[in-house]
Design a protein around this motif. Structure first.
Motif, PDB file in Angstrom:
ATOM      1  N   GLN A   9       0.658  -1.169   0.110  1.00 30.50           N
ATOM      2  CA  GLN A   9      -0.118  -0.052  -0.064  1.00 30.50           C
ATOM      3  C   GLN A   9       0.769   1.312  -0.010  1.00 30.50           C
ATOM      4  O   GLN A   9       1.928   1.276   0.870  1.00 30.50           O
ATOM      5  CB  GLN A   9      -0.871   0.075   1.197  1.00 30.50           C
ATOM      6  N   VAL A  10       0.634   2.107  -0.982  1.00 31.41           N
ATOM      7  CA  VAL A  10       1.570   3.393  -0.799  1.00 31.41           C
ATOM      8  C   VAL A  10       1.294   4.089   0.392  1.00 31.41           C
ATOM      9  O   VAL A  10       2.439   4.850   0.877  1.00 31.41           O
ATOM     10  CB  VAL A  10       1.270   4.395  -2.206  1.00 31.41           C
ATOM     11  N   ASP A  11       0.295   4.013   1.148  1.00 29.95           N
ATOM     12  CA  ASP A  11       0.360   4.530   2.583  1.00 29.95           C
ATOM     13  C   ASP A  11       1.297   4.182   3.727  1.00 29.95           C
ATOM     14  O   ASP A  11       1.227   4.645   4.381  1.00 29.95           O
ATOM     15  CB  ASP A  11      -1.100   4.647   2.947  1.00 29.95           C
ATOM     16  N   ARG A  60      10.208   2.015   4.954  1.00 33.26           N
ATOM     17  CA  ARG A  60      11.160   3.154   4.449  1.00 33.26           C
ATOM     18  C   ARG A  60      11.635   2.963   3.153  1.00 33.26           C
ATOM     19  O   ARG A  60      12.184   1.986   2.793  1.00 33.26           O
ATOM     20  CB  ARG A  60      12.129   3.485   5.425  1.00 33.26           C
ATOM     21  N   VAL A  61      11.599   3.956   2.176  1.00 31.13           N
ATOM     22  CA  VAL A  61      12.088   3.925   0.668  1.00 31.13           C
ATOM     23  C   VAL A  61      13.486   3.845   0.777  1.00 31.13           C
ATOM     24  O   VAL A  61      13.959   4.864   1.115  1.00 31.13           O
ATOM     25  CB  VAL A  61      11.131   4.637  -0.158  1.00 31.13           C
ATOM     26  N   VAL A  62      14.038   3.040   0.193  1.00 32.55           N
ATOM     27  CA  VAL A  62      15.595   3.172   0.014  1.00 32.55           C
ATOM     28  C   VAL A  62      15.964   3.762  -1.347  1.00 32.55           C
ATOM     29  O   VAL A  62      16.787   4.395  -1.773  1.00 32.55           O
ATOM     30  CB  VAL A  62      16.266   1.839   0.196  1.00 32.55           C
ATOM     31  N   ILE A  63      15.285   3.301  -2.407  1.00 28.79           N
ATOM     32  CA  ILE A  63      15.249   3.474  -4.028  1.00 28.79           C
ATOM     33  C   ILE A  63      14.013   3.481  -4.300  1.00 28.79           C
ATOM     34  O   ILE A  63      13.134   2.625  -4.358  1.00 28.79           O
ATOM     35  CB  ILE A  63      16.274   2.515  -4.560  1.00 28.79           C
ATOM     36  N   GLY A  64      13.666   4.762  -4.979  1.00 25.26           N
ATOM     37  CA  GLY A  64      12.272   4.706  -5.775  1.00 25.26           C
ATOM     38  C   GLY A  64      11.517   5.953  -5.273  1.00 25.26           C
ATOM     39  O   GLY A  64      10.116   5.832  -5.366  1.00 25.26           O
ATOM     40  N   HIS A  65      11.962   6.952  -4.596  1.00 26.98           N
ATOM     41  CA  HIS A  65      11.164   7.970  -4.172  1.00 26.98           C
ATOM     42  C   HIS A  65      10.278   8.739  -5.257  1.00 26.98           C
ATOM     43  O   HIS A  65       9.082   8.993  -5.079  1.00 26.98           O
ATOM     44  CB  HIS A  65      12.136   8.995  -3.549  1.00 26.98           C
ATOM     45  N   ARG A  66      10.847   8.899  -6.569  1.00 29.10           N
ATOM     46  CA  ARG A  66      10.373   9.587  -7.545  1.00 29.10           C
ATOM     47  C   ARG A  66       9.162   8.682  -7.997  1.00 29.10           C
ATOM     48  O   ARG A  66       7.899   9.181  -8.388  1.00 29.10           O
ATOM     49  CB  ARG A  66      11.124   9.768  -8.732  1.00 29.10           C
ATOM     50  N   ARG A  67       9.357   7.224  -8.414  1.00 29.72           N
ATOM     51  CA  ARG A  67       8.336   6.268  -8.735  1.00 29.72           C
ATOM     52  C   ARG A  67       7.355   6.401  -7.687  1.00 29.72           C
ATOM     53  O   ARG A  67       5.944   6.373  -8.074  1.00 29.72           O
ATOM     54  CB  ARG A  67       8.961   4.829  -8.801  1.00 29.72           C
ATOM     55  N   LEU A  68       7.399   6.358  -6.454  1.00 31.86           N
ATOM     56  CA  LEU A  68       6.515   6.593  -5.260  1.00 31.86           C
ATOM     57  C   LEU A  68       5.532   7.724  -5.497  1.00 31.86           C
ATOM     58  O   LEU A  68       4.204   7.610  -5.404  1.00 31.86           O
ATOM     59  CB  LEU A  68       7.106   6.415  -3.991  1.00 31.86           C
ATOM     60  N   ALA A  69       6.392   8.977  -5.761  1.00 27.16           N
ATOM     61  CA  ALA A  69       5.455  10.152  -5.834  1.00 27.16           C
ATOM     62  C   ALA A  69       4.727  10.002  -6.741  1.00 27.16           C
ATOM     63  O   ALA A  69       3.327  10.385  -6.960  1.00 27.16           O
ATOM     64  CB  ALA A  69       6.370  11.394  -5.602  1.00 27.16           C
ATOM     65  N   ALA A  70       5.051   9.486  -7.896  1.00 30.19           N
ATOM     66  CA  ALA A  70       4.457   9.405  -9.240  1.00 30.19           C
ATOM     67  C   ALA A  70       3.364   8.566  -9.308  1.00 30.19           C
ATOM     68  O   ALA A  70       2.124   8.734  -9.744  1.00 30.19           O
ATOM     69  CB  ALA A  70       5.245   9.199 -10.443  1.00 30.19           C
ATOM     70  N   ALA A  71       3.431   7.516  -8.503  1.00 27.69           N
ATOM     71  CA  ALA A  71       2.389   6.510  -8.365  1.00 27.69           C
ATOM     72  C   ALA A  71       1.195   7.205  -7.574  1.00 27.69           C
ATOM     73  O   ALA A  71       0.226   6.926  -7.890  1.00 27.69           O
ATOM     74  CB  ALA A  71       2.996   5.217  -7.438  1.00 27.69           C
ATOM     75  N   ARG A  72       1.583   7.855  -6.643  1.00 23.78           N
ATOM     76  CA  ARG A  72       0.432   8.598  -5.613  1.00 23.78           C
ATOM     77  C   ARG A  72      -0.234   9.527  -6.521  1.00 23.78           C
ATOM     78  O   ARG A  72      -1.403   9.530  -6.609  1.00 23.78           O
ATOM     79  CB  ARG A  72       1.302   9.405  -4.330  1.00 23.78           C
ATOM     80  N   VAL A  79       1.947  -0.547  -4.890  1.00 22.83           N
ATOM     81  CA  VAL A  79       3.012  -0.537  -5.961  1.00 22.83           C
ATOM     82  C   VAL A  79       3.895  -1.796  -5.617  1.00 22.83           C
ATOM     83  O   VAL A  79       3.852  -2.338  -4.616  1.00 22.83           O
ATOM     84  CB  VAL A  79       4.037   0.864  -5.690  1.00 22.83           C
ATOM     85  N   PRO A  80       4.669  -2.180  -6.691  1.00 25.44           N
ATOM     86  CA  PRO A  80       5.339  -3.465  -6.305  1.00 25.44           C
ATOM     87  C   PRO A  80       6.623  -2.971  -5.836  1.00 25.44           C
ATOM     88  O   PRO A  80       7.215  -1.588  -5.891  1.00 25.44           O
ATOM     89  CB  PRO A  80       5.965  -3.887  -7.767  1.00 25.44           C
ATOM     90  N   ALA A  81       7.401  -3.790  -4.770  1.00 25.51           N
ATOM     91  CA  ALA A  81       8.293  -3.365  -4.160  1.00 25.51           C
ATOM     92  C   ALA A  81       9.169  -4.506  -3.583  1.00 25.51           C
ATOM     93  O   ALA A  81       8.757  -5.697  -3.138  1.00 25.51           O
ATOM     94  CB  ALA A  81       8.040  -2.460  -2.866  1.00 25.51           C
ATOM     95  N   VAL A  82      10.567  -4.363  -3.712  1.00 24.80           N
ATOM     96  CA  VAL A  82      11.634  -5.386  -3.069  1.00 24.80           C
ATOM     97  C   VAL A  82      11.831  -4.962  -1.657  1.00 24.80           C
ATOM     98  O   VAL A  82      12.084  -3.933  -1.373  1.00 24.80           O
ATOM     99  CB  VAL A  82      12.960  -5.102  -3.668  1.00 24.80           C
ATOM    100  N   VAL A  83      11.234  -5.936  -0.802  1.00 21.03           N
ATOM    101  CA  VAL A  83      11.295  -5.662   0.746  1.00 21.03           C
ATOM    102  C   VAL A  83      12.500  -6.523   1.118  1.00 21.03           C
ATOM    103  O   VAL A  83      12.667  -7.772   0.870  1.00 21.03           O
ATOM    104  CB  VAL A  83      10.090  -6.213   1.477  1.00 21.03           C
TER     105      VAL A  83
END
Length: 122
Positions: A9-11, A60-72, A79-83
């Motif tokens: 969840q993006v939230d 906590r986002v390590v890589i992908g801050h712009r993708r997360l903001a754009a997804a929002r 969003v898909p994420a490597v955890v």
């Protein structure tokens, strides 16, 4: 330290306070691309040790801050994420990779201005 790929969840995803990029810049084009094609490369996140009021793990986002903001901006709820469980050292390595990944192609000393790898003539 296990690694999984999940739709989160993006939230439940939070910007990393150590991200050197404080602003994500113009993400309109990226949001449009994500809206029409989805996210092609998962974010890299690490659990931050907290849960929300509903008991959802927080990350906590390590890589992908712009993708997360754009997804929002595109209205995605997941969003898909490597955890990956990361210690502080591994997280710093992820930050260093992100900084290198975000450099323009011509910034690498072995590439030309078009981003092509230069080779030595023999």
């Amino acid at each position: 330290m296990g690694i999984t790929i999940e739709n989160l969840q993006v939230d439940d995803l939070h910007a990393n306070p150590n991200n050197p990029r404080k602003q994500v810049g113009d993400i309109d084009e990226l949001a449009s691309s994500i809206r029409s094609q989805g996210i092609k490369q998962p974010l890299l996140v690490t659990p931050n040790g907290e849960t929300d009021i509903d008991g959802h793990k927080q990350y906590r986002v390590v890589i992908g801050h712009r993708r997360l903001a754009a997804a929002r901006q595109a209205g995605l709820s997941t969003v898909p994420a490597v955890v990956e469980e990361m210690d502080a050292r591994r997280e710093r390595e992820g930050h260093a990779f992100r900084v290198a990944e975000n450099q323009p192609p011509h910034a690498h000393p072995r590439t030309d201005s078009g981003g092509n790898l230069r080779t030595r003539a023999r």
